[in-house]
Design a protein around this motif. Structure first.
Motif, PDB file in Angstrom:
ATOM      1  N   VAL A  47     -11.205   4.244  13.168  1.00 31.85           N
ATOM      2  CA  VAL A  47     -10.796   4.885  11.934  1.00 31.85           C
ATOM      3  C   VAL A  47     -10.772   3.718  10.787  1.00 31.85           C
ATOM      4  O   VAL A  47     -10.579   4.136   9.697  1.00 31.85           O
ATOM      5  N   VAL A  48     -10.830   2.446  11.255  1.00 34.74           N
ATOM      6  CA  VAL A  48     -10.708   1.603  10.211  1.00 34.74           C
ATOM      7  C   VAL A  48     -11.541   1.396   9.011  1.00 34.74           C
ATOM      8  O   VAL A  48     -11.188   1.064   8.069  1.00 34.74           O
ATOM      9  N   ARG A  49     -12.741   1.905   9.246  1.00 35.30           N
ATOM     10  CA  ARG A  49     -13.542   1.672   8.329  1.00 35.30           C
ATOM     11  C   ARG A  49     -13.366   2.965   7.444  1.00 35.30           C
ATOM     12  O   ARG A  49     -13.620   3.054   6.222  1.00 35.30           O
ATOM     13  N   ASP A  50     -13.211   4.142   8.001  1.00 34.36           N
ATOM     14  CA  ASP A  50     -13.175   5.507   7.462  1.00 34.36           C
ATOM     15  C   ASP A  50     -12.274   5.529   6.190  1.00 34.36           C
ATOM     16  O   ASP A  50     -12.342   6.371   4.947  1.00 34.36           O
ATOM     17  N   VAL A  51     -11.159   4.787   6.588  1.00 35.82           N
ATOM     18  CA  VAL A  51      -9.978   4.755   5.578  1.00 35.82           C
ATOM     19  C   VAL A  51     -10.510   4.376   4.064  1.00 35.82           C
ATOM     20  O   VAL A  51      -9.605   4.054   3.104  1.00 35.82           O
ATOM     21  N   THR A  52     -11.580   3.409   4.051  1.00 38.57           N
ATOM     22  CA  THR A  52     -12.203   2.748   2.841  1.00 38.57           C
ATOM     23  C   THR A  52     -13.337   3.340   2.283  1.00 38.57           C
ATOM     24  O   THR A  52     -13.745   2.771   1.248  1.00 38.57           O
ATOM     25  N   ARG A  53     -13.751   4.433   2.963  1.00 38.16           N
ATOM     26  CA  ARG A  53     -15.200   4.881   2.534  1.00 38.16           C
ATOM     27  C   ARG A  53     -14.880   5.897   1.245  1.00 38.16           C
ATOM     28  O   ARG A  53     -14.123   6.388   0.986  1.00 38.16           O
ATOM     29  N   PRO A  54     -16.230   5.753   0.442  1.00 36.88           N
ATOM     30  CA  PRO A  54     -16.050   6.555  -0.870  1.00 36.88           C
ATOM     31  C   PRO A  54     -16.158   8.124  -0.601  1.00 36.88           C
ATOM     32  O   PRO A  54     -16.030   8.824  -1.679  1.00 36.88           O
ATOM     33  N   GLU A  55     -16.449   8.595   0.584  1.00 33.01           N
ATOM     34  CA  GLU A  55     -16.394  10.023   0.673  1.00 33.01           C
ATOM     35  C   GLU A  55     -14.955  10.457   0.493  1.00 33.01           C
ATOM     36  O   GLU A  55     -14.914  11.539   0.014  1.00 33.01           O
ATOM     37  N   GLY A  56     -14.025   9.813   0.632  1.00 31.96           N
ATOM     38  CA  GLY A  56     -12.593  10.249   0.391  1.00 31.96           C
ATOM     39  C   GLY A  56     -12.238  10.430  -0.957  1.00 31.96           C
ATOM     40  O   GLY A  56     -12.825   9.946  -1.933  1.00 31.96           O
ATOM     41  N   GLU A  57     -10.801  10.868  -1.048  1.00 34.62           N
ATOM     42  CA  GLU A  57     -10.372  10.873  -2.261  1.00 34.62           C
ATOM     43  C   GLU A  57      -9.958   9.400  -2.674  1.00 34.62           C
ATOM     44  O   GLU A  57      -9.126   8.612  -1.851  1.00 34.62           O
ATOM     45  N   LYS A  58     -10.083   8.899  -3.743  1.00 35.09           N
ATOM     46  CA  LYS A  58      -9.747   7.641  -4.265  1.00 35.09           C
ATOM     47  C   LYS A  58      -8.346   7.282  -4.548  1.00 35.09           C
ATOM     48  O   LYS A  58      -7.779   8.111  -5.306  1.00 35.09           O
ATOM     49  N   VAL A  59      -7.712   6.542  -3.753  1.00 34.56           N
ATOM     50  CA  VAL A  59      -6.209   6.197  -4.171  1.00 34.56           C
ATOM     51  C   VAL A  59      -6.141   4.797  -4.242  1.00 34.56           C
ATOM     52  O   VAL A  59      -6.867   3.593  -3.670  1.00 34.56           O
ATOM     53  N   THR A  60      -5.157   4.252  -4.810  1.00 33.36           N
ATOM     54  CA  THR A  60      -4.903   2.716  -4.981  1.00 33.36           C
ATOM     55  C   THR A  60      -3.747   2.090  -4.620  1.00 33.36           C
ATOM     56  O   THR A  60      -3.195   1.013  -4.983  1.00 33.36           O
ATOM     57  N   SER A  61      -3.009   2.798  -3.882  1.00 33.51           N
ATOM     58  CA  SER A  61      -1.989   2.058  -3.145  1.00 33.51           C
ATOM     59  C   SER A  61      -1.632   2.769  -1.775  1.00 33.51           C
ATOM     60  O   SER A  61      -2.522   3.795  -1.241  1.00 33.51           O
TER      61      SER A  61
END
Length: 420
Positions: free
Chosen positions: A350-364
């Protein structure tokens, strides 16, 4: 903590590869409060789970200036993560000192993995140290490695060696573009004899269309570099490029001054020449020099908030290196939050997935955690760090932002932000 079967697997793997713990290894203890020490495997006295990961950092040695910045970024990330928690508990980071050297870095990693049994390790600063840790300890194990600062293009050859800071290919490209834009068509290159120096230099020479008039390595910690300066000067090159570390570059600049051959408006550097250099050379000596380093997105609100907090806490503006370490910690925490279990195998999924552009952009971290707690999958999260969009690719590399700095009135001043 990892399950018993995973712990036994790690021990069997390390024993099979001849891992031994070195007596008297320098290092720091975990960062957990004494009042909340672990009383059982991963359980704190207050009843929550303590998720312990490792960090191999340059607390001493030639790269210790980077290590100090890293520790500040780490502390700020821990504060933000533990304000809202990880799953049912808190994040703990056990820090070991690499002493800025590969052998000690391997020893630090061995201790973290074999003795502390961490399923994820952040480390290291030096590219050679990171690759030594990976090839000697991490590779073929079930442990996730995220380098906070290593920029050598060599790391791209190891797709399971993740890193938050951009690789050196983009940095070399921007250096080559900057030198060409300034009208230079020949370059003399002095590079430190390790993976970092060779990687950046090789990438630069591939991308620079002009003449390479001098291209030679030097060792760290020499008593004098006058022979390097003399050779660069004798080459007749329009521009000089230094791909070395701060202490070595400061000594070269001083000796160039002593020899009367400083023409710093034609000097350029990689990321590791900027920092505690100006204090070590005569004022005005290197005015006009340009240096390129990976950069945080300084116009974004989350970076501005981070920088303001950092200055309040430490009385100084953060370097890019502090932001990379901050984001390494947050990425690790999000992987723990998203994974089905606290094992290296589960975290790596999962470590790559939480940074990928397919998801909702969050900054925190808190906003990303909220998505996961609300039933979202790892791919529903696109964590946009204080160091910029991470978007770890198939090679474990992030998206690069590069900043060009120019020395003006004996200060490094930001001049141009570029995407490679």
């Amino acid at each position: 903590m990892a399950t018993d079967s995973h712990s036994q697997h790690r021990r069997r793997f390390l024993q099979a590869t001849g891992v031994t713990l070195l007596a008297g290894l320098a290092g720091c203890s975990g960062d957990g409060d004494d009042a909340d020490q672990t009383t059982d495997a991963g359980t704190t006295a207050s009843g929550g789970t303590k998720y312990s990961i490792g960090m191999a950092d340059a607390l001493t040695g030639s790269l210790s200036a980077f290590g100090e910045r890293n520790q500040r970024g780490k502390e700020m990330a821990l504060e933000d993560v533990n304000d809202v928690g990880v799953k049912d508990g808190t994040l703990d980071i056990i820090v070991e000192d690499t002493q800025s050297e590969s052998q000690q870095g391997v020893s630090a990693a061995q201790k973290l993995i074999n003795q502390n049994e961490v399923p994820l390790m952040i480390g290291a600063v030096g590219s050679g140290v990171s690759t030594a840790i990976h090839t000697s300890v991490i590779q073929d194990s079930d442990v996730v490695q995220i380098s906070q600062n290593s920029t050598s293009p060599e790391l791209t050859k190891y797709p399971d060696l993740l890193r938050i800071c951009p690789g050196g290919v983009g940095q070399a490209k921007v250096i080559a573009e900057t030198i060409a834009e300034d009208g230079h068509d020949s370059v003399a290159i002095a590079w430190v004899n390790n993976d970092y120096g060779q990687g950046i230099t090789d990438s630069f020479t591939e991308q620079f269309d002009g003449e390479i008039a001098y291209n030679n390595p030097h060792d760290q910690g020499q008593s004098s570099y006058s022979n390097v300066i003399t050779s660069m000067n004798d080459s007749g090159a329009d521009a000089w490029l230094f791909v070395t570390y701060q202490s070595e570059f400061a000594q070269m600049a001083q000796e160039a001054y002593d020899l009367g051959v400083v023409d710093a408006e034609n000097w350029y550097g990689g990321d590791s020449v900027r920092g505690e250099v100006l204090e070590q050379v005569p004022e005005g000596t290197i005015n006009g020099m340009k240096a390129v380093e990976p950069s945080a997105p300084i116009t974004e609100d989350n970076y501005k908030e981070f920088a303001s907090r950092f200055e309040d806490e430490y009385g100084d503006q953060p370097t890019s290196w502090a932001t990379y370490t901050y984001d390494a910690v947050v990425t690790a925490a999000l992987a723990i939050e998203a994974a089905d279990e606290f094992t290296g195998t589960a975290l790596s999924e999962v470590v790559r997935d939480v940074t990928r552009p397919e998801g909702e952009k969050v900054t925190s971290y808190s906003d990303a955690k909220a998505i996961l707690e609300d039933g979202g999958s790892p791919s529903d999260v696109d964590y946009q760090g204080v160091s910029g969009p991470i978007d770890l690719d198939e090679n474990g590399d992030p998206r690069p932002f590069l900043q060009v700095f120019t020395v003006e009135d004996h200060e490094f001043v930001r001049s141009t932000l570029k995407k490679a």
